[in-house]
Design an enzyme around this catalytic site. Structure first.
Site, PDB file in Angstrom:
ATOM      1  N   PRO A  69       0.819  -1.223   0.000  1.00  0.00           N
ATOM      2  CA  PRO A  69       0.000   0.000   0.000  1.00  0.00           C
ATOM      3  C   PRO A  69       0.850   1.271   0.000  1.00  0.00           C
ATOM      4  O   PRO A  69       0.337   2.360  -0.244  1.00  0.00           O
ATOM      5  CB  PRO A  69      -0.835  -0.115   1.288  1.00  0.00           C
ATOM      6  CG  PRO A  69      -0.247  -1.220   2.077  1.00  0.00           C
ATOM      7  CD  PRO A  69       0.585  -2.062   1.164  1.00  0.00           C
ATOM      8  N   GLU A 107       2.719  -8.004   8.659  1.00  0.00           N
ATOM      9  CA  GLU A 107       2.685  -6.543   8.798  1.00  0.00           C
ATOM     10  C   GLU A 107       3.557  -5.811   7.786  1.00  0.00           C
ATOM     11  O   GLU A 107       3.424  -4.628   7.583  1.00  0.00           O
ATOM     12  CB  GLU A 107       3.135  -6.141  10.207  1.00  0.00           C
ATOM     13  CG  GLU A 107       2.206  -6.632  11.292  1.00  0.00           C
ATOM     14  CD  GLU A 107       0.832  -5.976  11.226  1.00  0.00           C
ATOM     15  OE1 GLU A 107       0.792  -4.741  11.134  1.00  0.00           O
ATOM     16  OE2 GLU A 107      -0.166  -6.694  11.258  1.00  0.00           O
ATOM     17  N   ARG A 165      -4.416  -8.418 -20.475  1.00  0.00           N
ATOM     18  CA  ARG A 165      -5.351  -8.027 -21.536  1.00  0.00           C
ATOM     19  C   ARG A 165      -4.752  -7.016 -22.512  1.00  0.00           C
ATOM     20  O   ARG A 165      -5.332  -6.729 -23.545  1.00  0.00           O
ATOM     21  CB  ARG A 165      -6.684  -7.537 -20.948  1.00  0.00           C
ATOM     22  CG  ARG A 165      -6.585  -6.339 -20.077  1.00  0.00           C
ATOM     23  CD  ARG A 165      -7.853  -6.138 -19.278  1.00  0.00           C
ATOM     24  NE  ARG A 165      -8.992  -5.749 -20.103  1.00  0.00           N
ATOM     25  CZ  ARG A 165      -9.121  -4.560 -20.690  1.00  0.00           C
ATOM     26  NH1 ARG A 165      -8.187  -3.652 -20.556  1.00  0.00           N
ATOM     27  NH2 ARG A 165     -10.192  -4.288 -21.404  1.00  0.00           N
ATOM     28  N   ASP A 225     -11.337   1.561 -23.707  1.00  0.00           N
ATOM     29  CA  ASP A 225     -11.453   1.443 -22.254  1.00  0.00           C
ATOM     30  C   ASP A 225     -11.346   2.796 -21.577  1.00  0.00           C
ATOM     31  O   ASP A 225     -10.594   3.653 -22.021  1.00  0.00           O
ATOM     32  CB  ASP A 225     -10.284   0.620 -21.679  1.00  0.00           C
ATOM     33  CG  ASP A 225     -10.389  -0.839 -22.032  1.00  0.00           C
ATOM     34  OD1 ASP A 225     -11.476  -1.261 -22.429  1.00  0.00           O
ATOM     35  OD2 ASP A 225      -9.364  -1.513 -21.902  1.00  0.00           O
TER      36      ASP A 225
END
Ligand code: ADE
Length: 266
Positions: free
Chosen positions: A90, A117, A155, A170
């Site tokens: 993150p 963690e 893709r 897209d």
């Protein structure tokens, strides 16, 4: 393209790799995915991959050795360039369509999925070339983010999508969100498809789609317009909308009101 995933939970990937477009891409040889359990590279008899943080604190950290050994092993197998080693975290750089396009140019990608963690900082310093986040939220591990990266990259590989599934329209590829789309019937429960889409006039349809893509982006993601190369005509549309004139718009966006009160474009 070869994607190698370092994970403690390789079985999490079996679902997505065995369905639909990814399954086909693997069967057709455009993509190969290798799942490597880095617990196999732990150097103690209990195969420990985590340990307590120096200095104290909650939670466990992934030890450096299993990941270092796993990556060295992978690199020793091939004579080609070491390739990018991408840590899912993150704290990473936001994953975008542009980064997916960038990754799709590589012949090999190594995705590192953590659990617990966090990672020993030396993994970041020495082992990985990129750190990637799929959004500002915290998941229990990097596997779901790695699946998102595999899917978005696969893709874009040549031959993976047929013409009908083309990636060109897209959202994000063009810099705008996608325009509203409809299929049959032309009227469903009293809700009619905009006339222009039934007109067969391809020029008008293309213009309608562009205007509605611009409008949808203006309402929902005005931040994307800062980097979008707007034509003079686009600027005119937007200034009309700024003045509250929406005569060009057939399909009002559900977030229309929200945008106008919360994020006026400057
Ligand atoms: N690992 C845990 N949460 C993550 C996120 N949002 N992106 C990438 N890796 C993660």
């Amino acid at each position: 393209m070869e994607i190698i995933v370092l994970t403690l939970f390789p079985e999490m990937f079996t679902g997505i790799l065995n369905e639909s477009i990814l399954k086909r891409a693997i069967a057709d040889g455009q993509l190969s995915v290798r799942l490597v359990n880095f617990r196999d590279f732990a150097n103690d008899k209990h195969k420990t991959v985590d340990d307590y943080p120096f200095g104290g604190g909650a939670g466990m950290l992934l030890k450096p050795a299993p990941l270092f050994e796993a990556i060295r092993h992978i690199q020793s197998e091939s004579s080609g360039p070491a390739g990018r080693v991408v840590l899912m975290t993150p704290q990473g750089k936001p994953f975008t369509q542009k980064l997916a396009q960038d990754f799709a140019q590589e012949s090999r990608l190594v995705l590192v999925c953590g659990h617990y963690e966090g990672f020993d900082e030396r993994v970041r310093q020495e082992l990985v070339t990129d750190e990637v986040s799929i959004g500002d939220f915290v998941l229990t591990g990097g596997e779901i983010p790695a699946m998102a990266v595999i899917d978005a990259v696969a893709r874009l590989l040549p031959g993976v999508l047929g013409n009908e599934e083309s990636a060109e329209d897209d959202s994000y590829t063009s810099g705008l969100l996608e325009y509203p789309q409809y299929t049959r019937p032309a009227v469903y429960e009293g809700l009619a498809v905009p006339d222009v889409l039934l007109s067969g006039n391809h020029k008008r349809i293309a213009e309608w789609r562009h205007v509605h893509a611009l409008y949808r982006t203006w309402v929902r993601r005005p931040d994307l317009l800062r980097t979008y190369a707007m034509s003079e005509k686009d600027k005119e549309y937007i200034s009309r909308w700024e003045r509250g004139d929406f005569k060009d718009i057939d399909v009002f966006d559900r977030y229309h009101e929200l945008k106008r009160v919360s994020d006026p474009i400057d």
